[in-house]
Scaffold this active site. Structure first.
Site, short mmCIF file in Angstrom:
data_model
loop_
_atom_site.label_atom_id
_atom_site.label_comp_id
_atom_site.label_asym_id
_atom_site.label_seq_id
_atom_site.Cartn_x
_atom_site.Cartn_y
_atom_site.Cartn_z
N ASN A 1 10.88 104.91 87.52
CA ASN A 1 10.39 105.74 86.43
C ASN A 1 9.23 105.15 85.63
O ASN A 1 9.18 105.27 84.42
CB ASN A 1 11.55 106.10 85.48
CG ASN A 1 12.49 107.08 86.16
OD1 ASN A 1 12.06 107.82 87.04
ND2 ASN A 1 13.74 107.05 85.80
N ASN B 1 16.28 99.50 85.20
CA ASN B 1 15.70 99.35 83.87
C ASN B 1 16.71 98.92 82.81
O ASN B 1 16.44 99.03 81.62
CB ASN B 1 15.04 100.67 83.46
CG ASN B 1 13.85 101.00 84.33
OD1 ASN B 1 13.26 100.10 84.94
ND2 ASN B 1 13.50 102.26 84.44
N HIS C 1 17.73 100.42 77.94
CA HIS C 1 16.60 100.00 78.77
C HIS C 1 16.02 98.68 78.26
O HIS C 1 16.05 98.43 77.06
CB HIS C 1 15.46 101.02 78.71
CG HIS C 1 15.83 102.34 79.30
ND1 HIS C 1 15.64 103.52 78.64
CD2 HIS C 1 16.36 102.66 80.51
CE1 HIS C 1 16.04 104.52 79.42
NE2 HIS C 1 16.48 104.03 80.55
N THR D 1 18.47 107.04 90.15
CA THR D 1 17.25 106.59 90.82
C THR D 1 17.49 105.26 91.52
O THR D 1 16.96 105.01 92.59
CB THR D 1 16.12 106.43 89.79
OG1 THR D 1 16.02 107.63 89.05
CG2 THR D 1 14.79 106.16 90.46
N TRP E 1 22.92 97.45 85.57
CA TRP E 1 24.09 97.14 84.73
C TRP E 1 24.21 98.26 83.71
O TRP E 1 23.42 98.35 82.77
CB TRP E 1 23.92 95.78 84.05
CG TRP E 1 25.01 95.46 83.08
CD1 TRP E 1 24.93 95.50 81.72
CD2 TRP E 1 26.36 95.05 83.38
NE1 TRP E 1 26.12 95.15 81.15
CE2 TRP E 1 27.04 94.87 82.15
CE3 TRP E 1 27.07 94.83 84.56
CZ2 TRP E 1 28.36 94.49 82.07
CZ3 TRP E 1 28.40 94.44 84.48
CH2 TRP E 1 29.03 94.26 83.25
N HIS F 1 24.75 111.40 85.20
CA HIS F 1 25.02 110.37 86.20
C HIS F 1 26.39 109.74 85.98
O HIS F 1 26.96 109.85 84.92
CB HIS F 1 23.97 109.26 86.11
CG HIS F 1 22.59 109.73 86.38
ND1 HIS F 1 22.25 110.41 87.50
CD2 HIS F 1 21.47 109.61 85.66
CE1 HIS F 1 20.97 110.69 87.47
NE2 HIS F 1 20.46 110.23 86.36
#
Ligand SMILES: *[C@@H]1O[C@H](CO)[C@@H](O)[C@H](O)[C@H]1NC(C)=O
Ligand SMILES: *[C@@H]1O[C@H](CO)[C@@H](O)[C@H](O)[C@H]1NC(C)=O
Ligand SMILES: *[C@@H]1O[C@H](CO)[C@@H](O)[C@H](O)[C@H]1NC(C)=O
Ligand SMILES: *[C@@H]1O[C@H](CO)[C@@H](O)[C@H](O)[C@H]1NC(C)=O
Length: 375
Positions: free
Chosen positions: A185, A162, A332, A296, A317, A349
């Site tokens: 998501n 995303n 996003h 994810t 990225w 993360h």
């Protein structure tokens, strides 16, 4: 008698001293352990690095010395040399075998009706073991009879992350030309189809999405909105990691009730993975990716490896600038215009380390990482 009690007192005193010194030793150790993990979490000294506005070369150089070769390779690849890039089939087969050694992807893709019993207590992969979720009849009735990806094989799969790098990429048609399309998501596509495509064959659905975007389904309008957005995914798989974090337990009940109430009205395939993360982590650890929480995206790559010959990655990225132009990017692709790049993900993360690994795999010809505009 007196002597004995004196000796006893001395012994007690010594034990007490020993315990005290042990306690302080442990607390010192804990401090140093905690501070060292804190440091690791940020992947080196940075924190300053990911604020929007830093330009690529500068920011990457500061990030971590091991990123420098990556920057050079990236620059070379993005400027000039249109890709002579090809898949290395031998390497892909080798990698698939490696993954299957650690995780039975097809079987672990979802819990199944026969694999659970009512009253069974599930734990959560990323939460303390004390938290449990008991499987009830409603949830059991929503589980598939067999894994939805058993014996499914596709030639080209697109895994769409995303990242804001997709904005203006015109990659929609290329993504839509893949045989199977993974999304993360429940990301919207309607208004962004030119850049991200229209088709979806699987999307992950973290139950907390209900809380964040659908007001816990508390009003008729929230329920209608949710229903209509699910309708758009007819035929696709909704992959619901309900047993990763205990914080999603309550909202999972809401989700389960909603699906039971709308049974037969939605042609969507539900998949509910169980506690798979330990196995998934064990595999990525062999690639020196040992993180507390994989993203994810990496998880989707792992699933895709069981079904796909070629895996093309888009929207992976994790930085706040465009590597092609140096311009600022939102986090996003669907963030409102003007939304600043966020560093929030650093708490859970470590996307830069994941990116580095994916880029290495790109170089080895085992996956194709798309970072520039599609023609
Ligand atoms: C493909 O990968 C293998 C390693 O699994 C390597 O030995 C081989 O040289 C690679 N082939 C090409 C064309 O790069
Ligand atoms: C993963 O698959 C293996 C093999 O089928 C099975 O034994 C195991 O219980 C599965 N684990 C989960 C969490 O689904
Ligand atoms: C993937 O989804 C698209 C629609 O979004 C559908 O046309 C296509 O048949 C699906 N492919 C598979 C393999 O299910
Ligand atoms: C992981 O790191 C160790 C030690 O730094 C190194 O020896 C090993 O080759 C690395 N493995 C991979 C797959 O990069």
């Amino acid at each position: 008698m007196v002597r004995i009690s004196n000796a006893l007192g001395l012994v007690i005193l010594m034990v007490a001293l020993l315990i005290l010194s042990l306690i302080s030793y442990v607390s010192i150790r804990k401090d140093s352990i905690l501070s060292s993990t804190k440091y690791d979490n940020m992947g080196g000294p940075p924190r300053i690095m990911f604020h929007a506005g830093f330009r690529s070369q500068f920011a990457l150089n500061f990030l971590d010395p091991s990123f420098i070769p990556l920057t050079h390779a990236l620059n070379e690849e993005l400027q000039g040399k249109p890709s002579k890039w090809t898949f290395n089939r031998t390497f892909i087969c080798h990698l698939q075998k490696e993954i299957f050694h650690y995780i039975d992807v097809a079987n672990n893709f979802s819990l199944t009706k026969n694999g659970v019993r009512v009253g069974q207590l599930m734990h959560f992969d990323f939460s303390s073991h004390k938290y449990v979720f008991s499987i009830n009849n409603n949830l059991k009735s929503l589980l598939p009879d067999a894994s939805p990806i058993q014996n499914k094989h596709y030639n080209v799969c697109a895994v769409v992350g995303n990242s804001g790098i997709l904005t203006g990429s015109h990659c929609g048609p290329e993504i839509d030309s893949a045989d199977f399309i993974f999304r993360c998501n429940f990301a919207p596509t309607d208004s962004y189809y030119k850049d991200v495509g229209r088709k979806t064959n699987l999307t992950t659905f973290n139950p907390s999405i209900l809380e964040r975007y659908y007001n816990n389904l508390l009003t008729i309008q929230d329920r209608n909105n949710f229903f209509l957005n699910l309708k758009k995914l007819e035929g696709a798989i909704l992959w619901i990691p309900a047993f990763f974090l205990h914080t999603s337990a309550t909202v999972t009940r809401t989700l389960v009730d909603f699906f039971v109430e709308h049974k037969g009205q939605l042609k969507i395939k539900l998949a509910w993975p169980g506690n798979i993360m330990q196995d998934v982590n064990r595999y990525w650890k062999t690639k020196n990716l040992s993180l507390k929480r994989l993203s994810t995206g990496i998880l989707m790559y792992t699933l895709a490896s069981a079904m796909c010959e070629e895996i093309h990655l888009y929207g992976f990225w994790p930085f706040g600038w465009d590597p092609n132009t140096g311009k600022e990017l939102p986090y996003h692709y669907y963030d409102k215009k003007g939304t600043k790049f966020t560093t929030k993900w650093q708490e859970t993360h470590q996307l830069p380390s994941e990116f580095k690994l994916l880029y290495k795999m790109h170089g080895e010809g085992v996956t194709k990482l798309s970072l520039s505009h599609c023609s």
